[in-house]
Scaffold this motif. Sequence first.
Motif, mmCIF file in Angstrom:
data_model
loop_
_atom_site.group_PDB
_atom_site.id
_atom_site.type_symbol
_atom_site.label_atom_id
_atom_site.label_comp_id
_atom_site.label_asym_id
_atom_site.label_seq_id
_atom_site.Cartn_x
_atom_site.Cartn_y
_atom_site.Cartn_z
ATOM 1 N N ARG A 1 -9.065 -4.695 -0.945
ATOM 2 C CA ARG A 1 -8.149 -3.659 -0.731
ATOM 3 C C ARG A 1 -7.452 -2.555 -1.693
ATOM 4 N NH1 ARG A 1 -5.529 -2.280 4.000
ATOM 5 N NH2 ARG A 1 -3.501 -1.709 3.889
ATOM 6 N N MET A 2 -7.528 -3.009 -3.060
ATOM 7 C CA MET A 2 -7.465 -2.021 -3.957
ATOM 8 C C MET A 2 -8.780 -0.785 -3.627
ATOM 9 S SD MET A 2 -6.100 -3.919 -7.192
ATOM 10 C CE MET A 2 -7.222 -4.461 -7.849
ATOM 11 N N PHE B 1 -0.176 3.860 -2.613
ATOM 12 C CA PHE B 1 -0.853 4.933 -2.504
ATOM 13 C C PHE B 1 0.151 6.778 -3.108
ATOM 14 C CE2 PHE B 1 -1.896 8.250 0.593
ATOM 15 C CZ PHE B 1 -3.449 8.226 1.036
ATOM 16 N N ARG C 1 -8.166 -9.235 -2.525
ATOM 17 C CA ARG C 1 -7.003 -8.187 -3.187
ATOM 18 C C ARG C 1 -8.237 -7.080 -3.962
ATOM 19 N NH1 ARG C 1 -2.890 -11.130 -7.185
ATOM 20 N NH2 ARG C 1 -1.282 -11.994 -5.247
ATOM 21 N N LEU D 1 -7.735 0.977 -0.900
ATOM 22 C CA LEU D 1 -6.848 1.928 -1.035
ATOM 23 C C LEU D 1 -7.117 3.018 -2.300
ATOM 24 C CD1 LEU D 1 -3.486 2.725 -0.080
ATOM 25 C CD2 LEU D 1 -3.348 1.219 -2.711
ATOM 26 N N THR D 2 -7.923 3.195 -3.008
ATOM 27 C CA THR D 2 -8.524 3.795 -4.203
ATOM 28 C C THR D 2 -9.744 4.961 -3.444
ATOM 29 O OG1 THR D 2 -8.656 2.631 -5.877
ATOM 30 C CG2 THR D 2 -9.292 4.832 -5.937
ATOM 31 N N ASP E 1 0.971 -0.957 0.154
ATOM 32 C CA ASP E 1 0.139 0.286 -0.435
ATOM 33 C C ASP E 1 1.056 1.434 -0.005
ATOM 34 O OD1 ASP E 1 -1.962 -1.520 0.038
ATOM 35 O OD2 ASP E 1 -2.657 -1.953 2.293
#
Length: 111
Positions: free
Chosen positions: A94-95, A6, A91, A98-99, A2
């Motif tokens: 998680r993406m 990021f 996954r 993060l976005t 991350d």
Amino acid sequence: MDGMFFPLLKELTTEELQLGLLEIKNEREFLEKRMNLLIGPIDKLGILPGIVATITALTKIPENYNWISAIAYGYMVLSFLSLFFYQLIMRYERMIALTELALESKFSSAI
């Protein structure tokens, strides 16, 4: 991971992040629908009870019922295949998180 992505996400524009978020969510939903078509009952029951039942059935099946053993082995293959699908969904989650964090940081820095 991350920490590596990021800063790259923060460099994108808000529109690009929103479009990317929409695309990732769409892909996750499409994967979940495909997964439910293929391994839906395993998701409801769990993997362990099905494998235990399969192993028990295989030890009690006479030799002339090959189609039952084929179903039992197929269930075990689907069980292990479901682990791969769940990893992909994690996954995607998680993406997405993060976005969304990158979008929030863009909105908070704009204020």
